[in-house]
Structure formats: structure tokens, C-alpha cells
Design a protein around this motif. Structure first.
Motif, PDB file in Angstrom:
ATOM      1  N   LEU A   4      60.401  44.823  40.745  1.00 18.95           N
ATOM      2  CA  LEU A   4      59.781  44.373  39.681  1.00 18.95           C
ATOM      3  C   LEU A   4      58.129  45.115  38.577  1.00 18.95           C
ATOM      4  O   LEU A   4      57.563  46.093  39.713  1.00 18.95           O
ATOM      5  N   LYS A   5      58.029  44.873  38.003  1.00 17.79           N
ATOM      6  CA  LYS A   5      58.271  45.728  36.641  1.00 17.79           C
ATOM      7  C   LYS A   5      56.474  44.996  35.517  1.00 17.79           C
ATOM      8  O   LYS A   5      57.210  44.200  34.981  1.00 17.79           O
ATOM      9  N   ALA A   6      55.837  45.494  35.725  1.00 17.14           N
ATOM     10  CA  ALA A   6      54.252  44.808  35.322  1.00 17.14           C
ATOM     11  C   ALA A   6      54.453  46.433  34.268  1.00 17.14           C
ATOM     12  O   ALA A   6      54.270  46.938  33.954  1.00 17.14           O
ATOM     13  N   VAL A   7      53.710  45.786  33.026  1.00 24.56           N
ATOM     14  CA  VAL A   7      53.623  46.115  31.790  1.00 24.56           C
ATOM     15  C   VAL A   7      52.007  46.530  30.903  1.00 24.56           C
ATOM     16  O   VAL A   7      51.488  45.452  31.180  1.00 24.56           O
ATOM     17  N   ASP A   8      51.408  47.387  32.034  1.00 29.58           N
ATOM     18  CA  ASP A   8      49.551  47.413  31.919  1.00 29.58           C
ATOM     19  C   ASP A   8      49.505  47.454  30.670  1.00 29.58           C
ATOM     20  O   ASP A   8      50.354  48.605  29.581  1.00 29.58           O
ATOM     21  N   TYR A   9      48.497  47.672  30.445  1.00 29.42           N
ATOM     22  CA  TYR A   9      48.280  47.796  29.531  1.00 29.42           C
ATOM     23  C   TYR A   9      47.979  49.498  28.655  1.00 29.42           C
ATOM     24  O   TYR A   9      48.252  49.505  27.549  1.00 29.42           O
ATOM     25  N   ALA A  10      47.344  50.271  29.472  1.00 34.13           N
ATOM     26  CA  ALA A  10      47.844  51.546  29.019  1.00 34.13           C
ATOM     27  C   ALA A  10      49.888  51.701  28.511  1.00 34.13           C
ATOM     28  O   ALA A  10      49.312  53.099  28.088  1.00 34.13           O
ATOM     29  N   ALA A  11      50.290  51.465  28.771  1.00 33.28           N
ATOM     30  CA  ALA A  11      51.400  51.938  29.624  1.00 33.28           C
ATOM     31  C   ALA A  11      52.411  50.663  27.762  1.00 33.28           C
ATOM     32  O   ALA A  11      53.867  51.209  28.140  1.00 33.28           O
TER      33      ALA A  11
END
Lengths: 130, 130, 130, 130, 130, 130
Positions: A4-11
Motif C-alpha cells: 500500500l503506497k501513498a504519494v505524499d506531497y513532499a515526495a
């Protein structure tokens, strides 16, 4: 390793960040929901989905509250846990009261029941509806 | 012999006729739809369904037009041909315009799409929605 | 007492062990997934399901990767959490890349959307498709 | 008066005609399918759906044949008669043989079966799939 | 603040308490299930749903065990986690054995499979079934 | 040329004929239903489906009538027109009366309704059901 992988803003890539920024500005929120962070794994899907939702959910012949009620009705019928949770919250922000929510689910329940009665009894379409 | 059997007014039992009469009076129609004539094969289902629908679809916190729009949204999602035909007609009688219908189906389509994106990406519910 | 019961290898009957052994050998895995351990509560279902899956998922006119992609598409559409998780993992083992996964879900999303548009607009089948 | 309304080329607005022309040119066909003629009742839905489908179904990490197979799998699972008919035809044009079609439906059938076994036995997700 | 709200007995209105009392007496249980405590947020839905379920699930031409088996079959097909859990428990109380449960899920699985084969192959209805 | 293709007995391969013969003998019928003639386009699917159905629908802990009732319940919930027609006929042959059919559809309708209420109200599973 989690699948499960979220793409956070910083990355996020500049392309993804631009969509996040537009969502945050349009909706006046601090951060985007998990939905956007997860579909951002495929940037074209993120961009296309946001463009489409922005248009479809905008005020028109139906106002935003009605559109959110419809979204909840579909999400409940499809049994999508995430979608029920997020769109119930969105509908409340758009003005849905407890009483409206109760009536909405009552209609959704009855529609699901009578849909199956119509199928089970194999009801032919009335000429007036053709 | 056909397995499809409608219970017409003339051949109906007094119990069934009473429900038909109430539907006709409430809705100000000449005759009841096929839906009622088919579920009348099981009189308790006819009576219970009519009692429930009458209550659920009455004006309340949501007005009848919104309730019919929700009915169409569920029926389309469930792919019930009879229900789509009959409730689209009912929604039009309640005031749905072509433009409203177009926006309704656009929302239903997008909701069905994003429901599956949320499931496919296994998006966890945001703490704010719990 | 929990109603959720897995049949572990050590506690399995010879009949169930034989199926587990065949799965482990065919798939070259150390242990079988929870799916098999739970349906093993009904040994005929375990044996029949394994026999069927083994045949259906074998290389043929469609290769195993395509078959796993189709499995994910159906599981997402049915909103089966376990199945999405296990078949996404299986598809990755069969060679599915992140890009393929993104395109797969995009197609699944659009298909779910246009399926409802076709139903909602009551589109008649073109003669060419009959 | 029929409630089923197709927008034919001759009667279409310039906005709708432009989409029809692009579909005809992209797909090298004489006329567009009923799907497009019916959703053209709401021009923004026509334009948005075509734009999305054109992108999503284009060759990418998955080739067009695989994408059409996925479309058929979803349409069969959703029981959309029009969509099964039109996308089966599209898949054949993209190269699907009788043997591929047979295997496709076998996978779709098994996936629908095992999806329900996983739900009915309430199988918890294996840690390896999280 | 949690969006999930149960209406406990102590905090319930007299109207809701009366329904709870009737459920507890009819089913001879100490407390009502979460299902009732949650739908009690909308008292008319609580009252109507209980009245309907009480009638529909009563012994008749089909005995209560068969009715609970049918409820499980529908709940599994709809992938409703809560409903599968609660109605599996109810079916066990009504006499469902492990063997019956195994056969029930086997039938549900096969029905879901062959339903899709019938749709995918576009099988026309035999004249004898009309 | 029609895309709908039945494999009639006279034109069937020896492999397909053998399955048809077994179906006719087991069920004591003159000819097989359209379902079998259409899935016979893919002989391995025909053979596997027949083998599975023969086992699953045989008398066991649940008798054949109950199994047919379950099949109807699933088929109605999935909105499979062919399956509703053929399994309603099969259930009648197995002893389903009009009254049983009425009660069956009443249960199916209520289950579809309460499934959605449970999802819409996001009801957590009671500890007793875990």
C-alpha cells in the motif's frame, strides 16, 4: 514491504504536485485525501480523474449537495467502504443533515429491494416507459 | 404456458384491489404499472412494498424529485432495466430536465469509476472520515 | 469462540494435505495462502476449486500474466478485498509492472463508468454486434 | 413518444459532430456506435468520455488487445448487455480468437466464484499481501 | 468526533426503545445487534425495517433455516461483511451445520460463476422458460 | 453473421456429445438447455462446468430444492436474466410452489435492502459474530 503506497506531497513529482495544489485550492483544504495520494501512483489517472470530477461535480442543473447525495447512493450500492466514508463526509460538508442522510439511505435500501423484485418477477417494461 | 404472470385489476382479489386502488388514488393514475401487477402474485409482498415505498418516497427532508434521482442512480448501478425505465419516467414527471438527467448519469458514471479506483488501490480510510 | 477457522497443514486430513501438497509443489511455495486454508473447511470445495483453478489459470491461448490481470479486474469490480490483495500480488509475481497496474485500473475504472452510461441511456445493441 | 433518443450525425450540433468525426477518424469507421449517439444527448459527457477512453485505451504498458479483454471481463461481471456485445466485437477486431474468448470467460467465471468463496469464508488477508 | 454512532438502549427515545424491546422479546436476546443500534439513527427506518423483517423471516412456506440460508447467499454475493457475519451466525442458531454451510457456499460460488458464463456467452432464454 | 452461436447436438464433437448425453441422462431431458449449447463453444468449460454443477447440486446436507432456491437468490441479486428464468423453472420442477417463490423473493428483496443499510450506516461487526 507494504504493497500500500501513498504519494505524499513532499515526495511527489512536479506533475503530481500541480494536481494536489489545484485540489487543495479548489476545495480549500490543507491536504488532499488518501484517495488522491493513492491514485497518484499512476499520474495520468490522477490528472484525468481530477479533471473529470472537477467538471462533473461542479454546480450545474443539479447542485453540489444533490451530486454528493448521488455519490453516496452509488457508493453504498457498490459497497465501497472508502467511498461511503469520504462521500458521506463530503455530503455533510455540502449541507446534508442527519435527517437527509436517514432518508437517503432509506431510498437506497428500498431501491435495492425493488430492483431485485423487478428482476425476480421478470417484470416486462410498460409500453409507456419505452 | 407463460411463466410471466400479471395480476390484472379485474382478476385481482379484494385484498390486491385495495392496494391497487390506493396506488391509483395516491399517484392519480388510471392503472398501476407492471411492477405492481407482477409482485401482486404474492399479496403480502405487494402490500408491504407499497406501504414502505409510500412512506420512503413521501416529501421529507429530501423532496420527491431528489428521491427519484437517487432511485435512478441505484437502478442504473444495479443494471435493472425495468427500474431504470420506470424511475427515469417517474423522475421526469417529478421535474427532471434533460440537463439534470445528463448530470445525474455523469455523476453515477464517475462514482462507479472512482469506487473501483478506491478498491483497486486499496485506499485506507482517512482518520478524518472515521 | 471465533467463527473464523483456518485448517493448518498440521491439523489437516490426508485428503486436504494432498491438495495442499499439490498447490505447494505447483506454485513452488512454502505454505498455501489463507484462501485455501479457509475453504478447506469443506474438503470437496477445496479439491474442486483447486482442480478448476489449476486448469483455468494454466498457460493457453492467454498467458498467465494476462489471466492474473483479468482476475484483478474482476476482483476490483466485485470489491473483494482479499481477492484484490492476493491477485495483485500474484499478478506482480507473474510480471505485472507498476505501469501495467496503473493502466489496468484505469481500464477497469472506465469500463465501470461506461457500463453505467450504457445502462442509464438504455443504449440498444447495434445490429453489427448481434 | 419514445424515451430512447439517439443523436444522429445529420442532426448533431457542431460540437457533437466534431467528436463523432474524431471517433470515426481514430477508429477508421463509417459511423459511430449507438453508445456515442446516446450519450451525445449530454454533449459534455460525450466529449469527456471520448477524451478519457481515447487515452485509457491507447497502446501503453498494456497493448490494446489486453485492454479490450479487460473491458469484456468487467462488462460481463457487471452484466451490461450492450457493453458485452460491443466490447466482445472490439476485442475480436483487436485479435481475440475463439480460444482466447473461451479462456477469458473461464477466468471471469472462476474469479466470480472464488471472490464469493473468499467473502463467504471471511478469509483474512495474508500478512504477505498487506 | 467519530461519524459512527450507535444508539444504545439507555440513550434511546421511547419510540426506539419500544422497537428494541420487541426485538429482544421476539428473538429472546439480551441486547439488540449493532445493525439495529445504527439504523436507529433514523427511527422510521428502524421501525419499518423491523416490521418488514419480522414478517418476511417468519415461518411460512419456507422455514426459518432456509430463509437464513438465502440471506447468507445474498449477503455473500453482495459482499456485505457485516451481513455475512451476522446472518451466518443467525443461520447457525437456526440449525445450519458445517456441512450445510460448505454446500451453501459451494452453490453460491457456482451460481456466481455460471451467471457470468450465461452473460458472457449471451445465452438466449429457451422458449420453455418464457 | 450472428455472433451468437449455439453448438447443436448434431454438429457437436464427440467430446461435446458425451457431455450432452450425460446431462440428458442425469436430468432425464430430451435436449440440453441453451446454456450448455453456448458454453460448448469452449469444450473444456463445458466439461468442467458440468462436472462441478453435477457435484455441487447433488443431494447432500442440503436437498436439491434448497439448492435451486439458493441459485435463484444469487441469480436475482446478480440480475442475470437467463439464470433467473432457467433456475426458476428448475426450482419449480424441484417442488417450489408459488407461495415458496413469493417468500423467496421477499427474503431476497429484504436482504438486498438491509445489506445496503449495513453498508451505509457503516455498522461494525458485533464481537459475538467475530
Amino acid at each position: 514491504m507494504s504493497q500500500l503506497k501513498a504519494v505524499d506531497y513532499a515526495a511527489a513529482s512536479p506533475e503530481v504536485k500541480a494536481v494536489y495544489d489545484e485540489i487543495k485550492q479548489t476545495r480549500q483544504v490543507e491536504d488532499v485525501n488518501n484517495f488522491w495520494k493513492f491514485i497518484a501512483q499512476h499520474p495520468p489517472t490522477l490528472a484525468r480523474t481530477w479533471d473529470s470530477l472537477k467538471d462533473v461535480m461542479a454546480p450545474g442543473a443539479l447542485d453540489p449537495l444533490i451530486k454528493e447525495l448521488l455519490y453516496v447512493a452509488v457508493s453504498v450500492t457498490n459497497n465501497c467502504g472508502y467511498c461511503v466514508a469520504s462521500h458521506t463526509a463530503a455530503a455533510r460538508r455540502a449541507g446534508m443533515t442527519d435527517e437527509m442522510f436517514g432518508e437517503l439511505l432509506a431510498v437506497v435500501g428500498m431501491a435495492n429491494e425493488t430492483n431485485r423484485l423487478a428482476v425476480g418477477y421478470r417484470v416486462p417494461i410498460d409500453p409507456a416507459f419505452e
